[in-house]
Design an enzyme around this catalytic site. Structure first.
Site, PDB file in Angstrom:
ATOM      1  N   TYR A 142     -14.122 -18.756  27.275  1.00  0.00           N
ATOM      2  CA  TYR A 142     -13.129 -18.690  28.361  1.00  0.00           C
ATOM      3  C   TYR A 142     -13.787 -18.836  29.733  1.00  0.00           C
ATOM      4  O   TYR A 142     -13.146 -19.289  30.678  1.00  0.00           O
ATOM      5  CB  TYR A 142     -12.400 -17.340  28.338  1.00  0.00           C
ATOM      6  CG  TYR A 142     -11.263 -17.262  27.362  1.00  0.00           C
ATOM      7  CD1 TYR A 142     -11.506 -17.193  25.985  1.00  0.00           C
ATOM      8  CD2 TYR A 142      -9.954 -17.225  27.806  1.00  0.00           C
ATOM      9  CE1 TYR A 142     -10.452 -17.100  25.095  1.00  0.00           C
ATOM     10  CE2 TYR A 142      -8.897 -17.129  26.907  1.00  0.00           C
ATOM     11  CZ  TYR A 142      -9.155 -17.070  25.561  1.00  0.00           C
ATOM     12  OH  TYR A 142      -8.115 -16.977  24.683  1.00  0.00           O
ATOM     13  N   LYS A 189     -19.135 -15.557  14.091  1.00  0.00           N
ATOM     14  CA  LYS A 189     -19.391 -16.775  13.303  1.00  0.00           C
ATOM     15  C   LYS A 189     -20.898 -17.000  13.334  1.00  0.00           C
ATOM     16  O   LYS A 189     -21.409 -18.039  13.768  1.00  0.00           O
ATOM     17  CB  LYS A 189     -18.599 -17.950  13.909  1.00  0.00           C
ATOM     18  CG  LYS A 189     -18.642 -19.232  13.116  1.00  0.00           C
ATOM     19  CD  LYS A 189     -17.807 -19.214  11.835  1.00  0.00           C
ATOM     20  CE  LYS A 189     -18.010 -20.489  11.056  1.00  0.00           C
ATOM     21  NZ  LYS A 189     -17.347 -20.467   9.729  1.00  0.00           N
ATOM     22  N   ASP A 221     -13.547 -16.802   9.882  1.00  0.00           N
ATOM     23  CA  ASP A 221     -12.654 -17.460   8.909  1.00  0.00           C
ATOM     24  C   ASP A 221     -12.242 -16.490   7.801  1.00  0.00           C
ATOM     25  O   ASP A 221     -11.067 -16.382   7.450  1.00  0.00           O
ATOM     26  CB  ASP A 221     -13.275 -18.759   8.359  1.00  0.00           C
ATOM     27  CG  ASP A 221     -14.746 -18.635   7.979  1.00  0.00           C
ATOM     28  OD1 ASP A 221     -15.334 -17.562   8.196  1.00  0.00           O
ATOM     29  OD2 ASP A 221     -15.306 -19.623   7.445  1.00  0.00           O
ATOM     30  N   ASP A 245      -8.357 -13.328  20.504  1.00  0.00           N
ATOM     31  CA  ASP A 245      -7.064 -13.899  20.902  1.00  0.00           C
ATOM     32  C   ASP A 245      -6.316 -14.386  19.665  1.00  0.00           C
ATOM     33  O   ASP A 245      -5.142 -14.071  19.455  1.00  0.00           O
ATOM     34  CB  ASP A 245      -7.307 -15.060  21.875  1.00  0.00           C
ATOM     35  CG  ASP A 245      -6.010 -15.706  22.337  1.00  0.00           C
ATOM     36  OD1 ASP A 245      -5.068 -14.957  22.663  1.00  0.00           O
ATOM     37  OD2 ASP A 245      -5.938 -16.950  22.363  1.00  0.00           O
ATOM     38  N   ASP A 249      -2.824 -12.505  17.501  1.00  0.00           N
ATOM     39  CA  ASP A 249      -1.524 -13.163  17.289  1.00  0.00           C
ATOM     40  C   ASP A 249      -1.208 -13.155  15.792  1.00  0.00           C
ATOM     41  O   ASP A 249      -0.076 -12.899  15.380  1.00  0.00           O
ATOM     42  CB  ASP A 249      -1.527 -14.611  17.794  1.00  0.00           C
ATOM     43  CG  ASP A 249      -0.940 -14.768  19.200  1.00  0.00           C
ATOM     44  OD1 ASP A 249      -1.125 -13.850  20.026  1.00  0.00           O
ATOM     45  OD2 ASP A 249      -0.293 -15.801  19.471  1.00  0.00           O
TER      46      ASP A 249
HETATM   47  C1  IPM Z   1      -3.428 -13.751  25.906  1.00  0.00           C
HETATM   48  C2  IPM Z   1      -3.161 -15.199  26.231  1.00  0.00           C
HETATM   49  C3  IPM Z   1      -4.194 -15.714  27.224  1.00  0.00           C
HETATM   50  C4  IPM Z   1      -5.547 -15.680  26.537  1.00  0.00           C
HETATM   51  C5  IPM Z   1      -3.929 -17.120  27.795  1.00  0.00           C
HETATM   52  C6  IPM Z   1      -2.555 -17.259  28.375  1.00  0.00           C
HETATM   53  C7  IPM Z   1      -4.965 -17.506  28.813  1.00  0.00           C
HETATM   54  O1  IPM Z   1      -3.094 -15.985  25.088  1.00  0.00           O
HETATM   55  O2  IPM Z   1      -3.415 -12.912  26.811  1.00  0.00           O
HETATM   56  O3  IPM Z   1      -3.600 -13.432  24.714  1.00  0.00           O
HETATM   57  O4  IPM Z   1      -5.887 -16.621  25.796  1.00  0.00           O
HETATM   58  O5  IPM Z   1      -6.264 -14.715  26.733  1.00  0.00           O
HETATM   59 MN    MN Z   2      -3.129 -14.851  23.254  1.00  0.00          MN
END
Ligand code: IPM
Ligand code: MN
Ligand code: NAD
Length: 358
Positions: A142, A189, A221, A245, A249
């Site tokens: 990032y 990884k 993975d 990240d 999700d």
């Molecule tokens: C999060 C989001 C952000 C990230 C994006 C929008 C930059 O996905 O806060 O999880 O990847 O950190």
């Molecule tokens: Mn995210």
């Protein structure tokens, strides 16, 4: 207790869900006799439109002055569909994390029993799952050097970590594991990436200081697979910015929906409390966004930034009670949920507030 809270709604459903979050904060202040003052600031697409910058100086100044920040989301389809845009809403979020030194992103995967059937994973696999992710938030690919070469036809991003960055997040994760089930899984990884080999070295070097915590290493993975196969095997997970990240999700499906996952971003200064989800333009303005991730982020703020345990517990109990009463937003409703129990954003917020005001 007196506290000053900056509300930064951002874009899309960010404004819809932080409205509820702020009402919950105020209900807690009333119920427990605290004095919370509030201010608002712009970030993301709305800030670009108003000032040209995704993180205006005025916002940063207000952020530094606050005791805690309630954050919504940033993002807009205009930029998602235009890879050439030089100024982007997400830059505001990343700059905020860097400027405020928010290196630790705590993402608890809290499964409310009532939502066992909201997930696409079998209930017997899910029941009892309870994971706390520590996602490193100010390093990795990032923030590494990136560039276009070859007249724009080649591009690279750099995955980079320094020892001190890994140490500080790993220590936080070990400390948390001590207060929980004393299991820590580090995800990397290291079979391919040099930055991951440094990561693993640091975890191995620190582990003897926490001999009471059982440590395991998984490759990203395999971790992604195990998270769905057997979520209960995880207690505390520590990983880098990008892997964290993606994994969280994925983990939102253990809790039933992206609309259920709260997060705390902390470091040396002001903490930021926000849902893990984005601006969700597919549902913006429809009044259907689940506000519970923002409400649960408020609980994290009360607990972590203000040390108000009973107040935080009151918020989580209210969420639990509303779910037990059968109320659902659309994202967590099941085919058997009666239509009158499927609530919009504001109506769900009202249910929580009624309980807190009782
Ligand atoms: C999060 C989001 C952000 C990230 C994006 C929008 C930059 O996905 O806060 O999880 O990847 O950190
Ligand atoms: Mn995210
Ligand atoms: P998203 O999280 O916005 O949405 C993913 C899916 O989950 C969508 O179908 C959405 O409708 C659903 N969803 C998300 N939150 C919900 C809620 N509270 N209630 C009900 N359903 C919900 O991710 P995306 O679509 O990949 O990204 C949209 C924009 O948000 C992009 O511009 C992205 O950069 C941005 N984003 C910002 C953040 C942040 O500000 N922290 C996080 C993730 C994505």
């Amino acid at each position: 207790m007196k506290k000053h809270i900056l509300v930064v709604p951002g874009d899309g459903i960010g404004a819809e869900v932080t409205t509820i979050g702020k009402q919950v904060l105020e209900a807690i202040a009333q119920k427990f006799g605290h004095e919370f003052t509030y201010d608002e600031a712009l970030i993301g697409h709305v800030a670009i439109e108003a000032t040209g910058s995704p993180l205006p100086d005025e916002t940063l100044t207000k952020m530094r002055a606050a005791d805690a920040i309630l954050f919504g989301a940033v993002g807009h389809p205009k930029y998602d569909n235009d890879p050439t845009a030089k100024v982007r809403p997400e830059q505001g979020l990343l700059q905020m994390r860097k400027e405020l030194g928010l290196y630790a992103n705590l993402r608890p995967i809290k499964l409310f029993d009532e939502l066992l059937d909201a997930s696409s994973i079998k209930p017997e696999i899910l029941r009892g799952a309870d994971i706390l992710f520590f996602r490193e938030l100010t390093g990795d690919v990032y923030f590494g050097k990136r560039e276009r070469l070859d007249e724009g036809n080649t591009a690279y991003d750099t995955m980079i970590y320094s020892k001190y960055e890994v140490e500080r997040i790993v220590r936080k994760a070990f400390e948390a594991a001590r207060t929980r089930n004393k299991r820590l899984c580090s995800v990397d990884k290291a079979n391919v990436l040099e930055s991951s080999r440094l990561w693993r070295e640091v975890v191995q070097a620190i582990a003897p200081e926490y001999a009471d915590v059982q440590v395991e290493h998984q490759f990203i993975d395999a971790a992604a697979m195990l998270l769905i196969k057997d979520p209960k095997r995880f207690d505390v997970v520590v990983t880098g910015n990008l892997f964290g990240d993606i994994l969280t999700d994925e983990a939102s499906q253990i809790a039933g929906s992206m609309g259920m996952l709260a997060s705390a971003s902390v470091g040396d200064n002001t903490g930021v409390y926000e849902p893990i989800h984005g601006s969700a333009h597919d549902i913006t303005g429809k009044g259907v966004a689940n506000p519970l991730a923002s409400v649960l982020s408020v609980a994290l703020m009360l607990d972590i930034s203000f040390g108000l345990k009973a107040e935080a517990e009151a918020v989580v109990s209210a969420v639990d009670a509303v779910l037990k009463a059968g109320y659902r937003t659309r994202d967590i409703a099941s085919p058997t949920t009666q239509p009158e129990y499927v609530l919009g954003t504001d109506a769900m917020g009202q249910q929580i507030l009624q309980l807190l005001q009782a």
